[in-house]
Motif scaffolding. Structure first.
Motif, PDB file in Angstrom:
ATOM      1  N   PRO A 314       0.790  -1.243   0.000  1.00 34.03           N
ATOM      2  CA  PRO A 314       0.000   0.000   0.000  1.00 34.03           C
ATOM      3  C   PRO A 314       0.818   1.288   0.000  1.00 34.03           C
ATOM      4  O   PRO A 314       0.280   2.350   0.289  1.00 34.03           O
ATOM      5  CB  PRO A 314      -0.781  -0.130   1.308  1.00 34.03           C
ATOM      6  N   GLY A 315       2.102   1.232  -0.285  1.00 35.02           N
ATOM      7  CA  GLY A 315       2.896   2.446  -0.406  1.00 35.02           C
ATOM      8  C   GLY A 315       3.320   3.027   0.926  1.00 35.02           C
ATOM      9  O   GLY A 315       3.413   2.332   1.943  1.00 35.02           O
ATOM     10  N   TYR A 316       3.582   4.324   0.923  1.00 35.35           N
ATOM     11  CA  TYR A 316       4.048   5.002   2.135  1.00 35.35           C
ATOM     12  C   TYR A 316       2.946   5.049   3.191  1.00 35.35           C
ATOM     13  O   TYR A 316       1.779   5.332   2.886  1.00 35.35           O
ATOM     14  CB  TYR A 316       4.513   6.425   1.806  1.00 35.35           C
ATOM     15  N   TYR A 317       3.323   4.785   4.428  1.00 31.35           N
ATOM     16  CA  TYR A 317       2.395   4.783   5.568  1.00 31.35           C
ATOM     17  C   TYR A 317       1.726   6.144   5.743  1.00 31.35           C
ATOM     18  O   TYR A 317       0.563   6.229   6.140  1.00 31.35           O
ATOM     19  CB  TYR A 317       3.196   4.415   6.819  1.00 31.35           C
ATOM     20  N   ASN A 318       2.456   7.222   5.430  1.00 34.02           N
ATOM     21  CA  ASN A 318       1.895   8.569   5.575  1.00 34.02           C
ATOM     22  C   ASN A 318       1.159   9.043   4.330  1.00 34.02           C
ATOM     23  O   ASN A 318       0.779  10.209   4.219  1.00 34.02           O
ATOM     24  CB  ASN A 318       2.991   9.569   5.955  1.00 34.02           C
ATOM     25  N   GLY A 319       0.978   8.144   3.349  1.00 35.95           N
ATOM     26  CA  GLY A 319       0.152   8.446   2.192  1.00 35.95           C
ATOM     27  C   GLY A 319       0.817   9.243   1.097  1.00 35.95           C
ATOM     28  O   GLY A 319       0.146   9.630   0.127  1.00 35.95           O
ATOM     29  N   LEU A 320       2.122   9.494   1.197  1.00 36.10           N
ATOM     30  CA  LEU A 320       2.805  10.262   0.166  1.00 36.10           C
ATOM     31  C   LEU A 320       2.959   9.446  -1.115  1.00 36.10           C
ATOM     32  O   LEU A 320       2.888   8.214  -1.097  1.00 36.10           O
ATOM     33  CB  LEU A 320       4.170  10.729   0.677  1.00 36.10           C
ATOM     34  N   PRO A 321       3.188  10.127  -2.248  1.00 41.57           N
ATOM     35  CA  PRO A 321       3.288   9.405  -3.519  1.00 41.57           C
ATOM     36  C   PRO A 321       4.489   8.456  -3.548  1.00 41.57           C
ATOM     37  O   PRO A 321       5.450   8.605  -2.786  1.00 41.57           O
ATOM     38  CB  PRO A 321       3.461  10.530  -4.556  1.00 41.57           C
ATOM     39  N   ASN A 322       4.413   7.511  -4.471  1.00 43.22           N
ATOM     40  CA  ASN A 322       5.512   6.562  -4.641  1.00 43.22           C
ATOM     41  C   ASN A 322       6.775   7.304  -5.088  1.00 43.22           C
ATOM     42  O   ASN A 322       6.718   8.446  -5.557  1.00 43.22           O
ATOM     43  CB  ASN A 322       5.127   5.492  -5.668  1.00 43.22           C
ATOM     44  N   GLY A 323       7.917   6.616  -4.958  1.00 47.01           N
ATOM     45  CA  GLY A 323       9.197   7.266  -5.177  1.00 47.01           C
ATOM     46  C   GLY A 323       9.635   7.317  -6.619  1.00 47.01           C
ATOM     47  O   GLY A 323       8.831   7.245  -7.551  1.00 47.01           O
ATOM     48  N   VAL A 324      10.947   7.404  -6.812  1.00 48.63           N
ATOM     49  CA  VAL A 324      11.548   7.750  -8.097  1.00 48.63           C
ATOM     50  C   VAL A 324      12.425   6.600  -8.580  1.00 48.63           C
ATOM     51  O   VAL A 324      13.193   6.025  -7.809  1.00 48.63           O
ATOM     52  CB  VAL A 324      12.393   9.031  -7.961  1.00 48.63           C
ATOM     53  N   TRP A 325      12.317   6.282  -9.872  1.00 50.27           N
ATOM     54  CA  TRP A 325      13.250   5.343 -10.493  1.00 50.27           C
ATOM     55  C   TRP A 325      14.479   6.116 -10.972  1.00 50.27           C
ATOM     56  O   TRP A 325      14.365   7.007 -11.796  1.00 50.27           O
ATOM     57  CB  TRP A 325      12.617   4.655 -11.697  1.00 50.27           C
ATOM     58  N   ASN A 326      15.660   5.786 -10.443  1.00 43.57           N
ATOM     59  CA  ASN A 326      16.896   6.281 -11.034  1.00 43.57           C
ATOM     60  C   ASN A 326      17.188   5.537 -12.337  1.00 43.57           C
ATOM     61  O   ASN A 326      17.666   6.105 -13.305  1.00 43.57           O
ATOM     62  CB  ASN A 326      18.058   6.100 -10.065  1.00 43.57           C
ATOM     63  N   THR A 327      16.928   4.250 -12.305  1.00 42.50           N
ATOM     64  CA  THR A 327      17.013   3.414 -13.495  1.00 42.50           C
ATOM     65  C   THR A 327      15.685   2.664 -13.590  1.00 42.50           C
ATOM     66  O   THR A 327      15.327   1.927 -12.663  1.00 42.50           O
ATOM     67  CB  THR A 327      18.177   2.407 -13.398  1.00 42.50           C
ATOM     68  N   GLY A 328      14.951   2.869 -14.654  1.00 43.11           N
ATOM     69  CA  GLY A 328      13.634   2.275 -14.781  1.00 43.11           C
ATOM     70  C   GLY A 328      13.685   0.784 -15.045  1.00 43.11           C
ATOM     71  O   GLY A 328      14.738   0.229 -15.408  1.00 43.11           O
ATOM     72  N   PRO A 329      12.558   0.081 -14.880  1.00 40.87           N
ATOM     73  CA  PRO A 329      12.546  -1.377 -15.036  1.00 40.87           C
ATOM     74  C   PRO A 329      13.116  -1.880 -16.358  1.00 40.87           C
ATOM     75  O   PRO A 329      13.871  -2.862 -16.373  1.00 40.87           O
ATOM     76  CB  PRO A 329      11.053  -1.712 -14.887  1.00 40.87           C
ATOM     77  N   ASP A 330      12.791  -1.240 -17.479  1.00 42.84           N
ATOM     78  CA  ASP A 330      13.318  -1.710 -18.766  1.00 42.84           C
ATOM     79  C   ASP A 330      14.831  -1.577 -18.832  1.00 42.84           C
ATOM     80  O   ASP A 330      15.536  -2.463 -19.341  1.00 42.84           O
ATOM     81  CB  ASP A 330      12.671  -0.936 -19.917  1.00 42.84           C
ATOM     82  N   ASP A 331      15.351  -0.449 -18.314  1.00 41.87           N
ATOM     83  CA  ASP A 331      16.800  -0.249 -18.335  1.00 41.87           C
ATOM     84  C   ASP A 331      17.509  -1.167 -17.339  1.00 41.87           C
ATOM     85  O   ASP A 331      18.649  -1.592 -17.586  1.00 41.87           O
ATOM     86  CB  ASP A 331      17.131   1.211 -18.037  1.00 41.87           C
ATOM     87  N   ILE A 332      16.863  -1.462 -16.221  1.00 42.89           N
ATOM     88  CA  ILE A 332      17.441  -2.428 -15.276  1.00 42.89           C
ATOM     89  C   ILE A 332      17.645  -3.764 -15.976  1.00 42.89           C
ATOM     90  O   ILE A 332      18.709  -4.388 -15.885  1.00 42.89           O
ATOM     91  CB  ILE A 332      16.536  -2.593 -14.041  1.00 42.89           C
TER      92      ILE A 332
END
Length: 546
Positions: A314-332
């Motif tokens: 369910p993401g962050y406990y305090n309800g903030l938006p999800n984080g940032v990909w430095n390297t996205g799934p396709d590039d990983i």
């Protein structure tokens, strides 16, 4: 014949399951010739008996499997963190407990700067403790409205800047780069999360963080700080490895007085894959006893307390938006496959559990395409992994290096703000790694937290937060297991367990020399065990008296 030196000790904790304890160790040509009693070792022929460690305790030299040599360079810049922090020269910088105190400290520094164009860069900032208040450009404009002012967060994933930096970088309401935090009106706040956004500010301000390590003295400072904590092998676990940095490494490590073995990891996004593979293979030609190239690092997501980690529902406990990909799934997928196919061991930064899942999927696909024995690809940090993900790691032949220090420094915040009680109680799950058979290490991530393997072991054993809360008793491990995680376990995650990590015949004579026996003190006192010094390849490095 080479000379042999036999060292008696109060106790030798070998990390060798076949002979866990001994009273004497014999050293020849920088390697362990034998371990046992004096009578057992005398059969190797003439020897010198050196009683320097007779009242002390020997362990394998500690292996810091996730640190950054920036620890030796960031002290060029002012520290503005929440916790008190000791610099390599022994000076203590007091912790700053609110944003106003940080601004005041920076204003004092700025008044003493004579070059009007020089940027003011500080580090260690930790706003997660400030009750939800985030620093913005207006705060740093109080320091200067003309000089670039940049403040790196303690996690090194987030940066705050003032208005002059935003202007120089061309960052405004129309800038569409992931990681640029904007207010409700669409105006940039001055907070920049992760690589793409941060480096816009660094470039515009003329700051070259990689260049910090071209200063040979910075590499030496890092090595000295590590050695004082009993470390004989340390990583610099993400670096673009420009020529100036490589030259700094090579100059420092060429000295017989250099007190550690240094393992840099090449940042996989620094160059196109074909160029990166060629560069790394060329660098490996410079490997020597104290400098070893060959590791690769992929950074997936950001930092949990920096609010940039990638989380599953369910993401962050305090309800903030999800984080940032430095390297996205396709590039990983693409990067991992290429460096896997080239035969390299890949270390993958994953803080959030979504990032861990994406990394596991990528390793599974790479192995399906190109089966490879004993690859030991390693998840680094891996703080939110659940039991099912650990079982996948075991099935895929992976290792993990867990950020145990996080439990003390940010455990309370994770419990109350970012993760919630249930997930916080199982984070950095060393006991789960043991139960599922995943080879594991624990680490400090210096300069995010200070180098100190005995403190790191204390964190894994006791799981105490800064407020004294025990964060998940079911994930506590025994002192012997924690000590293995900072010696042989860490060596295994670096594919060096055939050379270091235990005191046994044929391995390098790398020892941590301690005043107290870490297996005899109460578990709560593990962090207080004193380091006498180290031995690296048979050479003794005594730590200065405190």
């Amino acid at each position: 014949m080479s000379s042999t030196t036999i060292y008696p000790a109060r106790r030798i904790i070998t990390m060798n399951a076949h002979q866990p304890f001994a009273s004497h160790v014999a050293v020849r040509d920088g390697r362990v010739l034998g371990v046992g009693s004096l009578a057992e070792l005398e059969g190797w022929g003439p020897y010198t008996l050196d009683r320097s460690f007779e009242s002390l305790v020997l362990l394998p030299g500690f292996v810091e499997g996730h640190s950054h040599a920036y620890e030796g360079g960031v002290w060029k810049f002012p520290y503005v963190g929440f916790f008190d922090r000791r610099s390599p020269d022994g000076a203590v910088s007091p912790g700053l407990k609110n944003i106003e105190a940080v601004v005041s400290r920076l204003r004092d520094i700025e008044r003493g700067m004579t070059d009007a164009g020089q940027p003011l860069l500080a580090w260690g900032f930790d706003p997660i403790y400030f009750g939800g208040r985030r620093m913005n450009a207006a705060d740093l404009d109080q320091v200067s409205t003309t000089r670039p002012v940049l403040v790196i967060h303690s996690n090194f994933h987030v940066l705050n800047v003032n208005s002059p930096v935003l202007a120089k970088a061309g960052i405004d309401h129309s800038t569409n780069v992931h990681g640029i935090v904007k207010d409700s009106a669409g105006k940039p706040t001055g907070e920049l999360q992760e690589i793409a956004a941060k480096y816009m500010a660094y470039r515009a301000s003329g700051i070259d963080l990689a260049g910090v390590l071209s200063d040979e003295e910075a590499v030496w400072r890092f090595a000295r700080v590590a050695q004082l904590s009993g470390v004989t092998t340390a990583t610099d676990l993400h670096n673009e490895l420009p020529e100036s940095t490589v030259a700094g490494y090579r100059r420092a490590s060429a000295s017989e007085d250099f007190p550690i073995r240094l393992l840099p990891a090449f940042g996989a996004i620094a160059l196109p894959v074909d160029e990166g593979v060629r560069k790394l293979k060329a660098l490996m030609q410079h490997n020597n006893d104290r400098l070893r190239f060959g590791l690769v690092k992929i950074v997936t997501d950001g930092s949990i307390q920096g609010l940039s980690a990638r989380m599953r529902w369910p993401g962050y406990y305090n309800g903030l938006p999800n984080g940032v990909w430095n390297t996205g799934p396709d590039d990983i997928d693409r990067l991992l496959q290429a460096y896997h196919d080239a035969g390299f061991q890949v270390h993958i930064h994953t803080n959030g559990d979504e990032a861990s899942e994406v990394a596991l999927d990528a390793v599974e696909r790479a192995l399906a395409r190109t089966p490879r024995r004993d690859h030991r690809h390693t998840l680094q940090h891996c703080q939110m992994a659940d039991a099912a993900q650990f079982r996948r790691m075991a099935a895929l032949g992976m290792c993990v290096n867990l950020f145990a220090n996080h439990l003390f420094y940010w455990g309370d915040i994770h419990y109350s703000q970012t993760l919630g009680p249930e997930r916080a109680n199982r984070m950095d799950a060393c006991a789960t790694a043991l139960r599922t058979g995943v080879p594991f290490a624990i680490h400090c991530d210096a300069p995010v937290t200070p180098i100190g393997p005995l403190f790191t072991a204390w964190c894994a054993v006791n799981r105490l937060t800064a407020s004294g809360r025990t964060l998940g008793e079911s994930e506590q491990i025994a002192p012997a297991d924690a000590l293995r995680a900072v010696t042989l376990g860490a060596a295994q995650t670096l594919k060096l367990d055939d050379e270091i990590g235990s005191i046994e015949v044929g391995k390098r004579a790398d020892f941590a020399v301690l005043h107290e026996d870490p297996l005899e003190v109460p578990p709560t006192a593990l962090k207080d065990v004193r380091v006498w010094g180290t031995v690296l390849g048979g050479r003794v490095f005594e730590a200065p008296a405190a």
